[in-house]
Write a protein that holds these residues in place. Structure first.
Motif, PDB file in Angstrom:
ATOM      1  N   GLU A  67       0.763  -1.218  -0.002  1.00 45.18           N
ATOM      2  CA  GLU A  67      -0.014   0.037  -0.041  1.00 45.18           C
ATOM      3  C   GLU A  67       0.890   1.105  -0.040  1.00 45.18           C
ATOM      4  OE1 GLU A  67      -2.773   1.908   3.238  1.00 45.18           O
ATOM      5  OE2 GLU A  67      -3.724  -0.010   2.447  1.00 45.18           O
ATOM      6  N   SER A 111       2.486   1.543  -3.424  1.00 45.55           N
ATOM      7  CA  SER A 111       1.568   2.251  -4.357  1.00 45.55           C
ATOM      8  C   SER A 111       1.411   3.804  -4.166  1.00 45.55           C
ATOM      9  CB  SER A 111       0.433   1.518  -4.441  1.00 45.55           C
ATOM     10  OG  SER A 111      -0.481   1.896  -5.250  1.00 45.55           O
ATOM     11  N   SER A 112       1.109   4.092  -3.091  1.00 49.41           N
ATOM     12  CA  SER A 112       1.001   5.574  -2.846  1.00 49.41           C
ATOM     13  C   SER A 112       2.294   6.332  -3.108  1.00 49.41           C
ATOM     14  CB  SER A 112       0.528   5.695  -1.237  1.00 49.41           C
ATOM     15  OG  SER A 112       0.374   7.012  -0.900  1.00 49.41           O
ATOM     16  N   LYS A 113       3.342   5.859  -2.667  1.00 47.52           N
ATOM     17  CA  LYS A 113       4.556   6.698  -2.929  1.00 47.52           C
ATOM     18  C   LYS A 113       4.810   6.679  -4.459  1.00 47.52           C
ATOM     19  CE  LYS A 113       6.822   7.851   0.066  1.00 47.52           C
ATOM     20  NZ  LYS A 113       6.743   9.102   0.778  1.00 47.52           N
ATOM     21  N   ARG A 114       4.561   5.407  -5.125  1.00 43.53           N
ATOM     22  CA  ARG A 114       4.889   5.574  -6.582  1.00 43.53           C
ATOM     23  C   ARG A 114       3.943   6.493  -7.289  1.00 43.53           C
ATOM     24  NH1 ARG A 114       7.405   1.962 -10.034  1.00 43.53           N
ATOM     25  NH2 ARG A 114       7.757   0.726  -8.222  1.00 43.53           N
ATOM     26  N   ARG A 115       2.535   6.649  -6.933  1.00 45.06           N
ATOM     27  CA  ARG A 115       1.774   7.559  -7.290  1.00 45.06           C
ATOM     28  C   ARG A 115       1.914   8.844  -7.172  1.00 45.06           C
ATOM     29  NH1 ARG A 115      -0.998   6.827 -11.287  1.00 45.06           N
ATOM     30  NH2 ARG A 115      -0.117   8.869 -11.809  1.00 45.06           N
ATOM     31  N   GLN A 116       2.591   9.207  -6.110  1.00 44.30           N
ATOM     32  CA  GLN A 116       3.028  10.446  -5.631  1.00 44.30           C
ATOM     33  C   GLN A 116       4.212  10.988  -6.478  1.00 44.30           C
ATOM     34  OE1 GLN A 116       4.367  11.024  -1.344  1.00 44.30           O
ATOM     35  NE2 GLN A 116       5.284  12.537  -1.665  1.00 44.30           N
ATOM     36  N   LEU A 172       4.722   9.880  -9.641  1.00 48.80           N
ATOM     37  CA  LEU A 172       4.243   9.953 -11.156  1.00 48.80           C
ATOM     38  C   LEU A 172       3.424  11.355 -11.024  1.00 48.80           C
ATOM     39  CD1 LEU A 172       3.094   6.274 -11.921  1.00 48.80           C
ATOM     40  CD2 LEU A 172       5.278   7.585 -12.650  1.00 48.80           C
ATOM     41  N   ASP A 173       2.798  11.591  -9.945  1.00 47.63           N
ATOM     42  CA  ASP A 173       2.166  13.078 -10.338  1.00 47.63           C
ATOM     43  C   ASP A 173       3.172  14.141 -10.327  1.00 47.63           C
ATOM     44  OD1 ASP A 173      -0.134  11.598 -10.076  1.00 47.63           O
ATOM     45  OD2 ASP A 173      -0.643  12.093  -7.911  1.00 47.63           O
ATOM     46  N   ALA A 207       7.509  15.902  -6.332  1.00 49.50           N
ATOM     47  CA  ALA A 207       6.802  15.178  -5.808  1.00 49.50           C
ATOM     48  C   ALA A 207       6.831  14.741  -4.001  1.00 49.50           C
ATOM     49  CB  ALA A 207       7.375  13.617  -6.165  1.00 49.50           C
ATOM     50  N   TYR A 249      12.459   3.828  -6.423  1.00 45.77           N
ATOM     51  CA  TYR A 249      11.337   3.440  -7.131  1.00 45.77           C
ATOM     52  C   TYR A 249      11.552   3.650  -8.522  1.00 45.77           C
ATOM     53  CZ  TYR A 249       8.503   3.582  -2.983  1.00 45.77           C
ATOM     54  OH  TYR A 249       7.947   3.609  -1.810  1.00 45.77           O
TER      55      TYR A 249
END
Length: 66
Positions: free
Chosen positions: A14, A17-22, A24-25, A48, A58
């Motif tokens: 979890e 996934s959250s850090k990866r999304r951060q 990528l944003d 980020a 990552y």
């Protein structure tokens, strides 16, 4: 004395996934502002809100972030 290997870094799914999304944003913002050629890993990390070290955990290089 016996040399030992450092333990591999394990990140909870979890959190991963959250850090990866951060990341990528943040990368998306940098690419929109500076373009791919103008972007740097430092700029992506800054946007980020993570350290460059975390970014490299990552993503080893800029291409996979795209």
């Amino acid at each position: 004395m016996v040399a030992t290997r450092p333990a591999p870094l394990h990140v909870a799914a979890e959190e991963d996934s959250s850090k990866r999304r951060q990341i990528l944003d943040g990368a998306g913002k940098v690419f929109m502002d500076l373009g791919f050629d103008g972007a740097s890993m430092g700029e992506i990390a800054r946007a980020a809100g993570v350290s460059k070290g975390t970014l490299y955990v990552y993503f080893r290089r800029q291409e996979p972030v795209v």
